[in-house]
Motif scaffolding. Structure first.
Motif, PDB file in Angstrom:
ATOM      1  N   TYR A   1       0.742  -1.245  -0.204  1.00  0.00           N
ATOM      2  CA  TYR A   1       0.022   0.077  -0.096  1.00  0.00           C
ATOM      3  C   TYR A   1       0.853   1.300   0.007  1.00  0.00           C
ATOM      4  N   ASP A   2       0.620   2.326  -0.824  1.00  0.00           N
ATOM      5  CA  ASP A   2       1.370   3.482  -0.956  1.00  0.00           C
ATOM      6  C   ASP A   2       0.670   4.681  -0.230  1.00  0.00           C
ATOM      7  N   THR A   3       1.842   5.580   0.274  1.00  0.00           N
ATOM      8  CA  THR A   3       1.253   6.847   0.883  1.00  0.00           C
ATOM      9  C   THR A   3       2.045   7.802   0.078  1.00  0.00           C
ATOM     10  N   GLN A   4       1.528   8.837  -0.461  1.00  0.00           N
ATOM     11  CA  GLN A   4       2.357   9.747  -1.231  1.00  0.00           C
ATOM     12  C   GLN A   4       2.161  10.887  -0.555  1.00  0.00           C
ATOM     13  N   VAL A   5       3.633  11.743  -0.435  1.00  0.00           N
ATOM     14  CA  VAL A   5       3.497  12.891   0.241  1.00  0.00           C
ATOM     15  C   VAL A   5       4.458  13.967  -0.882  1.00  0.00           C
ATOM     16  N   THR A   6       3.621  15.208  -1.364  1.00  0.00           N
ATOM     17  CA  THR A   6       4.021  16.007  -2.175  1.00  0.00           C
ATOM     18  C   THR A   6       4.403  17.492  -1.440  1.00  0.00           C
ATOM     19  N   LEU A   7       5.875  17.879  -1.727  1.00  0.00           N
ATOM     20  CA  LEU A   7       6.015  19.186  -0.984  1.00  0.00           C
ATOM     21  C   LEU A   7       5.834  20.592  -1.835  1.00  0.00           C
ATOM     22  N   SER A   8       5.622  21.276  -1.250  1.00  0.00           N
ATOM     23  CA  SER A   8       5.473  22.763  -1.890  1.00  0.00           C
ATOM     24  C   SER A   8       5.718  23.826  -1.084  1.00  0.00           C
ATOM     25  N   ASN A   9       6.016  25.189  -1.647  1.00  0.00           N
ATOM     26  CA  ASN A   9       6.334  26.087  -1.042  1.00  0.00           C
ATOM     27  C   ASN A   9       7.439  26.081  -0.275  1.00  0.00           C
ATOM     28  N   LEU A  10       8.305  25.331  -0.383  1.00  0.00           N
ATOM     29  CA  LEU A  10       9.779  25.167   0.591  1.00  0.00           C
ATOM     30  C   LEU A  10      10.481  26.271   0.827  1.00  0.00           C
ATOM     31  N   GLN A  11      10.799  26.427   1.974  1.00  0.00           N
ATOM     32  CA  GLN A  11      12.060  27.375   2.306  1.00  0.00           C
ATOM     33  C   GLN A  11      13.082  26.485   2.772  1.00  0.00           C
ATOM     34  N   VAL A  12      14.057  26.414   1.993  1.00  0.00           N
ATOM     35  CA  VAL A  12      15.381  25.458   2.438  1.00  0.00           C
ATOM     36  C   VAL A  12      16.324  26.264   3.261  1.00  0.00           C
ATOM     37  N   ASN A  13      16.551  25.485   4.329  1.00  0.00           N
ATOM     38  CA  ASN A  13      17.725  25.859   5.268  1.00  0.00           C
ATOM     39  C   ASN A  13      17.139  27.121   6.190  1.00  0.00           C
ATOM     40  N   LYS A  14      16.112  27.399   6.319  1.00  0.00           N
ATOM     41  CA  LYS A  14      15.671  28.278   7.349  1.00  0.00           C
ATOM     42  C   LYS A  14      15.094  27.321   8.256  1.00  0.00           C
ATOM     43  N   LYS A  15      15.697  27.565   9.732  1.00  0.00           N
ATOM     44  CA  LYS A  15      15.854  26.807  10.744  1.00  0.00           C
ATOM     45  C   LYS A  15      14.588  26.868  11.308  1.00  0.00           C
ATOM     46  N   PRO A  16      13.516  25.747  11.764  1.00  0.00           N
ATOM     47  CA  PRO A  16      12.412  25.993  12.435  1.00  0.00           C
ATOM     48  C   PRO A  16      12.763  26.345  14.005  1.00  0.00           C
ATOM     49  N   ASP A  17      11.447  26.581  14.523  1.00  0.00           N
ATOM     50  CA  ASP A  17      11.953  26.685  16.041  1.00  0.00           C
ATOM     51  C   ASP A  17      11.910  25.303  16.678  1.00  0.00           C
ATOM     52  N   PRO A  18      13.079  25.080  17.649  1.00  0.00           N
ATOM     53  CA  PRO A  18      13.313  23.700  18.004  1.00  0.00           C
ATOM     54  C   PRO A  18      12.197  23.304  18.977  1.00  0.00           C
ATOM     55  N   LYS A  19      11.160  24.243  19.405  1.00  0.00           N
ATOM     56  CA  LYS A  19      10.203  23.795  20.178  1.00  0.00           C
ATOM     57  C   LYS A  19       9.140  22.846  19.522  1.00  0.00           C
TER      58      LYS A  19
END
Length: 262
Positions: free
Chosen positions: A233-251
């Motif tokens: 069984y397949d589950t597909q995840v597609t990404l969009s509007n990415l900001q690369v190497n912008k660090k998210p909040d560690p929390k």
């Protein structure tokens, strides 16, 4: 993009919406490569949308149809090499690019094995940390903190946790990869649109997981992944509007383990 020997068909399971607790975890957390199986409950038992990783039982009433993995198979024939495999220079380029991406934020669209479409926000920080926040009405969050992966259901006030090392997410979240030498890499394939990396892992008493990661053939950007569980069984995840190497909040990557004691 993919080898002709890769399965051309995928069976579809019925995925119900969010997870209900009080369920026996289908092969135990220690053995599951996926997210917290909720297999043996009553008719009211529902499973988490966001089930990127877990093996689930087949619903007898589900109608079989090709999953997302099957839909990309025919494109495998369009690569430069006769067998569809990407040249070593391409493999090295994708390896270098993906290792340079240590953080990202953006949106995702998930297609479950039954065709259900879900959306939300994704935050990733290598090594080992990711958060998927599903848009309403889904109450589910999926969080990896570097060692563990938790699925939270805010509506039901439940949480299930499994080691990150026992999920396919560990490949996506690794700090460094070597696609040319990693024994789990079954192949890197190329066509005009995508460079596709196939990762395969045999898990004792569970079966084989396959992870297909798609990169843009021109920019090398991470575009999509498809996880095929041992039942096909397949589950597909597609990404969009990415900001690369912008660090998210560690929390965002903190798992509250006290929830499990309540």
């Amino acid at each position: 993009m993919m080898p002709s020997r890769f399965p051309a068909k995928s069976r579809v399971r019925r995925c119900l919406s969010p997870v209900a607790r009080g369920v026996a975890l289908s092969c135990g957390l220690a053995m599951t490569l996926a997210m917290l199986s909720g297999a043996a409950a009553s008719a009211q038992t529902i499973q988490p949308p966001g089930d990127l990783m877990k093996p689930q039982g087949r619903n007898a009433g589900a109608t079989a149809k090709p999953g997302p993995m099957a839909q990309v198979v025919p494109q495998a024939q369009a690569a430069a090499n006769p067998d569809g495999r990407a040249p070593r220079a391409t493999v090295d380029r994708i390896t270098s690019y993906y290792n340079s991406v240590q953080a990202l934020t953006g949106n995702f669209t998930q297609i479950d094995p039954d065709g259900t479409r879900r959306t939300g926000d994704v935050y990733m920080q290598k090594p080992g940390r990711v958060r998927f926040e599903y848009d309403p009405p889904s109450p589910v969050e999926l969080i990896a903190n570097g060692q563990s992966v938790a699925v939270r259901d805010r509506k039901l006030n439940t949480q299930d946790v499994t080691p990150l090392s026992q999920t396919p997410l560990r490949f996506l979240l690794a700090e460094k990869v070597d696609l040319a030498s990693d024994p789990h890499v079954a192949g890197v394939f190329q066509d005009d649109k995508f460079i596709s990396v196939i990762i395969q892992e045999q898990v004792p008493m569970i079966g084989t997981y396959r992870l297909l990661i798609l990169f843009d053939a021109k920019t090398s950007a991470l575009k999509q992944w498809i996880i095929t569980d041992p039942q096909g069984y397949d589950t597909q995840v597609t990404l969009s509007n990415l900001q690369v190497n912008k660090k998210p909040d560690p929390k965002l990557f903190v798992i509250n383990f006290e929830r499990m004691l309540q």
